[in-house]
Design a protein around this motif. Structure first.
Motif, PDB file in Angstrom:
ATOM      1  N   PRO A  17       0.774  -1.290  -0.060  1.00 34.88           N
ATOM      2  CA  PRO A  17       0.056   0.049   0.007  1.00 34.88           C
ATOM      3  C   PRO A  17       0.918   1.170   0.030  1.00 34.88           C
ATOM      4  N   TRP A  19       0.489   6.040   0.384  1.00 36.72           N
ATOM      5  CA  TRP A  19      -0.173   7.089   1.127  1.00 36.72           C
ATOM      6  C   TRP A  19      -0.686   8.044   0.182  1.00 36.72           C
ATOM      7  N   THR A  20      -1.830   8.442   0.577  1.00 36.86           N
ATOM      8  CA  THR A  20      -2.522   9.556  -0.183  1.00 36.86           C
ATOM      9  C   THR A  20      -1.897  10.804  -0.091  1.00 36.86           C
ATOM     10  N   ALA A  23      -2.495  12.440   3.212  1.00 34.27           N
ATOM     11  CA  ALA A  23      -1.747  11.954   4.326  1.00 34.27           C
ATOM     12  C   ALA A  23      -0.304  12.682   4.145  1.00 34.27           C
ATOM     13  N   LEU A  49      -3.358   8.475  11.164  1.00 32.13           N
ATOM     14  CA  LEU A  49      -4.256   8.364  10.054  1.00 32.13           C
ATOM     15  C   LEU A  49      -5.799   7.907  10.824  1.00 32.13           C
ATOM     16  N   GLN A  53      -3.310   3.968  12.042  1.00 26.36           N
ATOM     17  CA  GLN A  53      -1.950   4.073  11.892  1.00 26.36           C
ATOM     18  C   GLN A  53      -1.015   5.225  12.069  1.00 26.36           C
ATOM     19  N   PRO A  55       2.102   6.252  10.407  1.00 29.57           N
ATOM     20  CA  PRO A  55       3.140   6.300   9.292  1.00 29.57           C
ATOM     21  C   PRO A  55       4.163   7.407   9.634  1.00 29.57           C
ATOM     22  N   THR A 185      -8.765   7.530   4.166  1.00 29.85           N
ATOM     23  CA  THR A 185      -8.148   6.688   5.181  1.00 29.85           C
ATOM     24  C   THR A 185      -6.703   6.997   5.259  1.00 29.85           C
ATOM     25  N   VAL A 187      -4.514   5.943   3.213  1.00 27.27           N
ATOM     26  CA  VAL A 187      -3.849   4.819   2.679  1.00 27.27           C
ATOM     27  C   VAL A 187      -4.241   4.496   1.257  1.00 27.27           C
ATOM     28  N   VAL A 189      -4.821   2.056  -1.679  1.00 25.59           N
ATOM     29  CA  VAL A 189      -5.067   0.548  -1.655  1.00 25.59           C
ATOM     30  C   VAL A 189      -4.616   0.292  -3.330  1.00 25.59           C
TER      31      VAL A 189
END
Length: 374
Positions: A17, A19-20, A23, A49, A53, A55, A185, A187, A189
């Motif tokens: 995965p 990160w957006t 994020a 997040l 999470q 990160p 989220t 994340v 995907v």
């Protein structure tokens, strides 16, 4: 027995995965504001997040100026073929007078909303609601830790963002000048047709092996929360179908469960209602003409139908109908259910459909129908 649900599906794909942009923007903002208050940039900078999470992000850029600080993070989209992979997301934070709150601005490479139908007002920078909330929360935490007021102006920019945005749907939906800062989220995907469809099948198998008689195909995390709230389903009953509605229906046709609920965003499920089984934006589009015809069956005037046909987005069409008292959400849910039943070809599976908006509010719902309904 193996676990199921969304988390197991993600693990089963074997893909990394990422990160957006939301994020990345939150990490850059956190680092910049910390530097403003302390004189030092945290590197790496750790954020939290929405699902807990934590990160850590390395800084690619850090600089200070009079009353401002800038930090930058390079987006890592993991194994997803995301057009923004490798993009440098920058946040410049400036102090504002006490009581100003958090103000967002679009810098170079971040778009501006120019048409209605999005979850942001016209004229706003294209920074979506969840990333905004993430940044507000992290600004508040930094302020509490280092004696700040939390009153800041955040200007986000993306290097070459305007050029990258030409490869997205932003210009078509009225987001001009650059990219959107996205993510619900934090994340990304990873996307792989074969891996994702295989994970859907595994999810159905696990649910059946666990003796479950009701499963839900969900388009994402927001629809998962909604359907869990409606039906109190266990995690292994949740199938993260993403855009692959057809994969869920075809596998459940061969491996039936008593009941399948399909839950997703109104726009995506309007594609299913129109007969599309792959809901990805690259392979199917919201047909506003179809929505206009459907609205007519619910009592829409010709003038309203014309407005729907010219609407900027599916959400804009829905809002027009809501204002006029036309139940377009329910009409889409019923038509999507009937399309699902057609794909199931008489398999002993009852189906219902739930349409939601971006906030997870139910905007359309069908009754349960099919051979297993009672």
């Amino acid at each position: 027995m193996s676990s199921g649900g969304r988390a197991a599906q993600l693990k089963h794909t074997g893909l990394r995965p990422g990160w957006t942009t939301g994020a990345c923007a939150t990490a850059a903002t956190t680092a910049a504001y910390t530097a403003l208050l302390t004189g030092d940039f945290p590197d790496p900078v750790t954020i939290t997040l929405p699902k807990g999470q934590t990160p850590a992000f390395a800084l690619a850029v850090e600089s200070t100026g009079p009353g401002s600080a800038t930090a930058g993070v390079v987006k890592d989209a993991g194994d997803d073929p995301d057009v923004t992979h490798g993009a440098l997301v920058r946040s410049t934070v400036r102090l504002l007078p006490a009581g100003s709150g958090v103000v967002f601005k679009a810098g170079e490479g971040v778009g501006t909303v120019t048409l209605p139908g999005l979850p942001l007002d016209v004229g706003e920078p294209a920074i979506n609601p969840v990333p905004r909330q993430m940044m507000r929360e992290h600004v508040a935490r930094v302020a509490a830790a280092h004696g700040g007021t939390g009153d800041v102006e955040i200007t986000l920019s993306v290097d070459n963002g305007a050029e990258i945005a030409r490869s997205t749907w932003n210009p078509r939906i009225g987001i001009l000048g650059g990219l959107s800062i996205l993510g619900t989220t934090g994340v990304v995907v990873p996307y792989s047709c074969s891996a994702w469809i295989d994970s859907i099948r595994r999810g159905v198998d696990v649910a059946r092996a666990g003796g479950l008689t009701h499963v839900a195909g969900c388009t994402g995390s927001t629809s998962e929360r909604t359907v869990t709230g409606l039906y109190d389903l266990p995690e292994i009953a949740l199938l993260d179908m993403g855009d692959f509605a057809g994969a869920v229906l075809k596998y459940v046709r061969r491996h039936p469960v008593d009941r399948l609920t399909v839950c997703g965003g109104f726009a995506k499920l309007s594609k299913l209602a129109a007969g599309h089984l792959d809901l990805h934006s690259a392979r199917s589009q919201v047909d506003k003409g179809f929505l206009a015809d459907l609205a007519r069956t619910g009592g829409a005037t010709e003038a309203l139908a014309a407005q729907i046909a010219e609407a900027n987005t599916g959400l804009a069409a829905l809002r027009l109908c809501e204002a006029a008292g036309v139940p377009l959400g329910d009409l889409v849910a019923v038509r999507a259910r009937d399309e699902a039943l057609a794909v199931l070809r008489g398999a002993p599976v009852a189906v219902d459909v739930v349409c939601i908006d971006r906030a997870g509010v139910v905007v359309g719902r069908s009754a349960v129908a099919g051979p297993a309904a009672s």
